[in-house]
Design a protein around this motif. Structure first.
Motif, PDB file in Angstrom:
ATOM      1  N   SER A   1       0.826  -1.491   0.135  1.00 55.53           N
ATOM      2  CA  SER A   1       0.206   0.014  -0.129  1.00 55.53           C
ATOM      3  C   SER A   1       1.318   1.523   0.231  1.00 55.53           C
ATOM      4  O   SER A   1       0.571   1.898  -1.010  1.00 55.53           O
ATOM      5  CB  SER A   1      -0.728   0.147   0.804  1.00 55.53           C
TER       6      SER A   1
ATOM      7  N   TYR B   1      -7.880  -2.185  -4.087  1.00 57.20           N
ATOM      8  CA  TYR B   1      -7.671  -3.025  -3.027  1.00 57.20           C
ATOM      9  C   TYR B   1      -8.680  -2.407  -1.826  1.00 57.20           C
ATOM     10  O   TYR B   1      -8.535  -3.528  -0.679  1.00 57.20           O
ATOM     11  CB  TYR B   1      -5.387  -2.786  -2.770  1.00 57.20           C
TER      12      TYR B   1
ATOM     13  N   LYS C   1      -8.416  -1.118   0.835  1.00 49.42           N
ATOM     14  CA  LYS C   1      -8.021  -1.350   2.512  1.00 49.42           C
ATOM     15  C   LYS C   1      -8.235  -0.629   2.953  1.00 49.42           C
ATOM     16  O   LYS C   1      -8.324   0.639   2.676  1.00 49.42           O
ATOM     17  CB  LYS C   1      -6.579  -1.323   2.450  1.00 49.42           C
TER      18      LYS C   1
ATOM     19  N   TYR D   1      -7.933  -3.159 -10.064  1.00 50.45           N
ATOM     20  CA  TYR D   1      -6.969  -4.225  -8.860  1.00 50.45           C
ATOM     21  C   TYR D   1      -6.018  -5.158  -9.670  1.00 50.45           C
ATOM     22  O   TYR D   1      -6.638  -5.802 -10.459  1.00 50.45           O
ATOM     23  CB  TYR D   1      -7.120  -5.302  -7.813  1.00 50.45           C
TER      24      TYR D   1
ATOM     25  N   THR E   1      -0.677  -9.413  -7.311  1.00 47.78           N
ATOM     26  CA  THR E   1       0.915 -10.126  -7.475  1.00 47.78           C
ATOM     27  C   THR E   1       1.606 -10.970  -8.561  1.00 47.78           C
ATOM     28  O   THR E   1       2.646 -10.461  -8.917  1.00 47.78           O
ATOM     29  CB  THR E   1       1.628 -10.329  -5.957  1.00 47.78           C
TER      30      THR E   1
HETATM   31  N1  LIG Z   1      -3.889 -13.246  -4.724  1.00 47.34           N
HETATM   32  C1  LIG Z   1      -2.991 -11.898  -4.110  1.00 47.34           C
HETATM   33  O1  LIG Z   1      -2.135 -11.629  -5.769  1.00 47.34           O
HETATM   34  C2  LIG Z   1      -2.370 -10.870  -3.065  1.00 47.34           C
HETATM   35  C3  LIG Z   1      -3.522 -11.454  -2.282  1.00 47.34           C
HETATM   36  C4  LIG Z   1      -3.083 -10.601  -0.634  1.00 47.34           C
HETATM   37  C5  LIG Z   1      -2.511  -9.535  -1.039  1.00 47.34           C
HETATM   38  N2  LIG Z   1      -1.263  -9.512  -2.503  1.00 47.34           N
HETATM   39  C6  LIG Z   1      -0.118  -7.782  -2.404  1.00 47.34           C
HETATM   40  O2  LIG Z   1       0.294  -7.883  -1.600  1.00 47.34           O
HETATM   41  C7  LIG Z   1       0.749  -6.493  -1.192  1.00 47.34           C
HETATM   42  C8  LIG Z   1      -0.240  -5.971   0.563  1.00 47.34           C
HETATM   43  O3  LIG Z   1      -0.207  -4.766   0.558  1.00 47.34           O
HETATM   44  P1  LIG Z   1      -0.799  -4.544   2.322  1.00 47.34           P
HETATM   45  O4  LIG Z   1       0.406  -4.546   2.773  1.00 47.34           O
HETATM   46  O5  LIG Z   1      -0.723  -3.231   2.120  1.00 47.34           O
HETATM   47  O6  LIG Z   1      -1.923  -5.691   2.076  1.00 47.34           O
HETATM   48  C9  LIG Z   1      -0.320  -5.265  -2.091  1.00 47.34           C
HETATM   49  O7  LIG Z   1       0.648  -5.810  -2.958  1.00 47.34           O
HETATM   50  C10 LIG Z   1      -1.952  -6.725  -2.728  1.00 47.34           C
HETATM   51  O8  LIG Z   1      -1.654  -6.845  -3.811  1.00 47.34           O
HETATM   52  C11 LIG Z   1      -1.602 -10.216  -3.136  1.00 47.34           C
END
Ligand SMILES: NC(=O)c1ccc[n+]([C@@H]2O[C@H](COP(=O)(O)O)[C@@H](O)[C@H]2O)c1
Ligand SMILES: Nc1ncnc2c1ncn2[C@@H]1O[C@H](COP(=O)(O)OP(=O)(O)OP(=O)(O)O)[C@@H](O)[C@H]1O
Length: 301
Positions: free
Chosen positions: A42, A81, A83, A118, A121
């Motif tokens: 984030s 996202y 959040k 969104y 990753t």
């Molecule tokens: N399934 C996925 O691709 C997935 C799941 C959870 C978090 N993420 C990524 O991890 C990061 C998490 O960021 P935060 O720690 O701020 O929540 C973000 O970039 C998010 O897109 C990706």
């Protein structure tokens, strides 16, 4: 099982260009494998700890691996996202840009996912792979031999531990991220390394745990709380980022600071408070172990 396929076609946000200003296109050592570190998150707001993660990874890579880092990127997540408390991508990208410009000679910001809907990753890493290896054509040794760059995720152990939580990541995406690319995991207090990586054992060869030699549990959540309570955030994040947050009133004071702290905040503004008088509530928060929720309930209700 066949490896999940890479995403190879990408829509870009309007006016997007991939930032490669600080990408090093010539390897120092022909025997090392070139890598680019990508930290997804984030960055609400970016803190010194986010920047330090890259320095810790850089030391680790130099001392323990046959990799050579040719670039490092912060990739702020999309507004979608959703959040709680996420300020707009425009501001988060701007804060990351100010931080990297002011504090680093090698880190860059990529705004691709920030300004799209969104993106998972796995897809974000594919995007980096596409921009660096397909569009830019990878890197070269000093003798002119071509090398593909390996993209690697840089993350805290709290994020990696979510990879064992049901429903957060698909198995295919984990296989893609950890099997194909790999990750450096920065130990984070409150989220044990073993706990984070135990169930990811099948990809252990591509997971590089990095212990924190100096414990640092700065988090964006705490920084936002400090802003909201009118507490000093000096030295937790770059000065240019603090100024930007203040100018844009990104995390407004919610007026809930205890009366005595308000007096201190006022005195601080007029330069009257000494470090000791300011620090008691800060110390109380910093010494609190456990989750952000605990911090909230103990100190900020
Ligand atoms: N399934 C996925 O691709 C997935 C799941 C959870 C978090 N993420 C990524 O991890 C990061 C998490 O960021 P935060 O720690 O701020 O929540 C973000 O970039 C998010 O897109 C990706
Ligand atoms: N103190 C820390 N130690 C280790 N990793 C960290 C630390 N702070 C942030 N990270 C890592 O940086 C990446 C991006 O983090 P993110 O922007 O979500 O910051 P955060 O401080 O966890 O945010 P928030 O407090 O808003 O949840 C994640 O991989 C996260 O694990």
């Amino acid at each position: 099982m066949a490896a999940p396929s890479r995403t190879t076609t990408f829509a870009n946000p309007p006016d997007y260009t991939f930032n490669s200003d600080r990408l090093r296109l010539t390897l120092h050592s022909p025997t090392k494998q070139p890598i680019v570190l990508v930290a997804c998150g984030s960055f609400n707001p970016i803190t010194y700890h986010h920047l330090r993660m890259f320095e810790m990874a850089s030391d680790f890579v130099r001392q323990n691996t046959d990799f050579e880092i040719v670039g490092g990127y912060l990739s702020p997540v999309s507004d979608e996202y959703k959040k709680p408390g996420l300020v707009s991508a425009h501001h988060r990208v701007e804060m990351c840009t100010l931080a990297t410009k002011q504090e680093s000679t090698w880190l860059m910001v990529d705004s691709w996912e920030a300004f799209l809907n969104y993106q998972r990753t796995a897809v974000v890493l594919d995007h980096f792979n596409y921009e660096i290896n397909t569009v830019l054509g990878g890197v070269y040794t000093q003798d002119g031999e071509h090398r593909d760059v390996r993209i690697m995720l840089l993350a805290g152990s709290d994020l990696i531990s979510t990879m064992s939580e049901p429903g957060v990541w698909s198995h295919n995406d984990l296989d893609h991220i950890l099997g194909r690319y790999g990750t450096f995991v920065i130990e984070r207090s409150g989220s044990g390394m073993d706990q984070a990586t135990d169930s990811l054992a099948r990809w252990r060869n591509n997971i590089y745990p990095i212990p924190q030699l100096i414990q640092n549990d700065v988090s964006s959540t705490k920084v936002r709380l400090f802003f909201r309570r009118g507490l000093s955030v000096q030295y937790l994040l770059p000065a240019a980022v603090i100024t930007y947050i203040e100018q844009n009133n990104l995390y407004p004071d919610d007026g809930l600071a205890p009366e005595k702290d308000k007096g201190k905040a006022k005195a601080r503004e007029s330069g009257e408070a000494d470090a000791g008088s300011e620090s008691s509530s800060v110390r109380a928060i910093q010494s609190t172990s456990g989750t952000e929720r605990t911090i909230l309930s103990r100190h900020f209700q």
